[in-house]
Design an enzyme around this catalytic site. Sequence first.
Site, PDB file in Angstrom:
ATOM      1  N   ASN A 108       0.962  -1.136   0.139  1.00 53.37           N
ATOM      2  CA  ASN A 108       0.054   0.025  -0.067  1.00 53.37           C
ATOM      3  C   ASN A 108       0.774   1.304   0.176  1.00 53.37           C
ATOM      4  O   ASN A 108       2.025   1.138   0.630  1.00 53.37           O
ATOM      5  CB  ASN A 108      -0.908  -0.103   1.259  1.00 53.37           C
ATOM      6  CG  ASN A 108      -1.761  -1.268   1.561  1.00 53.37           C
ATOM      7  OD1 ASN A 108      -2.177  -1.894   0.027  1.00 53.37           O
ATOM      8  ND2 ASN A 108      -2.101  -1.792   2.334  1.00 53.37           N
ATOM      9  N   HIS A 125       5.759  -0.265  -2.804  1.00 55.06           N
ATOM     10  CA  HIS A 125       5.314   0.280  -3.754  1.00 55.06           C
ATOM     11  C   HIS A 125       5.354   1.839  -3.980  1.00 55.06           C
ATOM     12  O   HIS A 125       4.656   2.727  -4.542  1.00 55.06           O
ATOM     13  CB  HIS A 125       3.908   0.140  -4.270  1.00 55.06           C
ATOM     14  CG  HIS A 125       3.844  -1.332  -4.445  1.00 55.06           C
ATOM     15  ND1 HIS A 125       2.799  -2.204  -4.813  1.00 55.06           N
ATOM     16  CD2 HIS A 125       4.930  -2.239  -5.169  1.00 55.06           C
ATOM     17  CE1 HIS A 125       3.099  -3.482  -5.041  1.00 55.06           C
ATOM     18  NE2 HIS A 125       4.178  -3.615  -5.399  1.00 55.06           N
ATOM     19  N   CYS A 136      15.379  15.494 -12.807  1.00 54.98           N
ATOM     20  CA  CYS A 136      16.371  15.899 -12.025  1.00 54.98           C
ATOM     21  C   CYS A 136      16.520  15.029 -10.717  1.00 54.98           C
ATOM     22  O   CYS A 136      17.400  14.854  -9.750  1.00 54.98           O
ATOM     23  CB  CYS A 136      16.453  17.267 -11.607  1.00 54.98           C
ATOM     24  SG  CYS A 136      15.061  17.737 -10.514  1.00 54.98           S
ATOM     25  N   CYS A 190      13.626  21.885 -12.722  1.00 54.98           N
ATOM     26  CA  CYS A 190      14.376  21.836 -14.092  1.00 54.98           C
ATOM     27  C   CYS A 190      13.216  21.645 -15.299  1.00 54.98           C
ATOM     28  O   CYS A 190      13.676  21.545 -16.271  1.00 54.98           O
ATOM     29  CB  CYS A 190      15.182  20.472 -13.906  1.00 54.98           C
ATOM     30  SG  CYS A 190      14.113  18.818 -14.120  1.00 54.98           S
ATOM     31  N   SER A 229      -4.035 -10.269  -2.396  1.00 53.89           N
ATOM     32  CA  SER A 229      -4.286 -11.527  -3.299  1.00 53.89           C
ATOM     33  C   SER A 229      -3.149 -12.056  -3.728  1.00 53.89           C
ATOM     34  O   SER A 229      -3.004 -13.141  -4.595  1.00 53.89           O
ATOM     35  CB  SER A 229      -5.207 -11.120  -4.560  1.00 53.89           C
ATOM     36  OG  SER A 229      -4.652 -10.067  -5.195  1.00 53.89           O
ATOM     37  N   THR A 271      -9.143  -8.636   7.594  1.00 53.88           N
ATOM     38  CA  THR A 271      -8.036  -8.379   8.375  1.00 53.88           C
ATOM     39  C   THR A 271      -8.090  -7.776   9.647  1.00 53.88           C
ATOM     40  O   THR A 271      -7.408  -8.107  10.580  1.00 53.88           O
ATOM     41  CB  THR A 271      -6.986  -7.764   7.564  1.00 53.88           C
ATOM     42  OG1 THR A 271      -7.450  -6.590   7.103  1.00 53.88           O
ATOM     43  CG2 THR A 271      -6.585  -8.604   6.252  1.00 53.88           C
TER      44      THR A 271
END
EC number: 2.3.1.286
Length: 292
Positions: A108, A125, A136, A190, A229, A271
Amino acid sequence: MTPSDARPMTASSLADVVDVLAGHRLAALTGAGVSTDSGIPDYRGPDSPQRTPMTFQQFVGDAAFRRHYWARNHVGWRHVNRTLPNAGHRALAALEDRGVVTGVITQNVDLLHEAAGSRNVVDLHGRYDRVLCLGCGRVIPRAELADRLDALNPGFVEQVQQVGDVEIAPDADAVIEQTAHFVVADCAACGGMLKPDIVYFGETVPRARVEQAFALVDAADALLVAGSSLSVQSGLRFVRHAAQRGMPVVVVNRGATRGDRYAAVTLDAGTSETLSDLAETLPAPPHRTAAH
């Protein structure tokens, strides 16, 4: 029997999970299912709508895709920024405090594990609150970019919210139909292309981050997967690695996962409640001696 040939025992109760994990130091691997009770939907849950996430190649290669993404993200990141940790996040933090969980690898980007108090977290991630310049390499807070995008697109967020043309997505994104006139900001330093500090589909997780996650698994005695999953290789590889090392793997998820065949036990459950029960039930592991 090799890990790939193993067939998991489907847990009939929390006791099966506790029997496998008791006495072990756990590495936790979490996915979007851990954050659904905080109001962030997942991509692949049983009740999730069909989604087609933008790929890295689309983002960097097509200005229209990039404009569409930033318009969606400009709304969606605000929702994630307001979310709070749920009981599952707090349970993992409590287990870390007691020495049961040694660290969390999360797929997550919402930073809810850190907000709950977890200290040893690998944000596999990336994280939603930062923006990276592909030119830059400069990293800026997402809130700083929000101010610039507000100035470039006055009233955009209010207009979208008024017509209700928004659906929040789990990567600090949102689905918006009308984005053709959105103005994208470039790097203030930049002029390079800005991208959320998030690993897109089709993009590689930085090597140092992967190595940090493998080290976290290797320092544990067992691997607990929660709310994933395991559909993508970036998470599944840690399950395979643990199984190949002979470590017990427990998978807690709504629905089947790609990692079930490597698990000693799978539990089809939410969960938040399961991790809360584990926080109350799992004993602290014995002190590890130098000879261990």
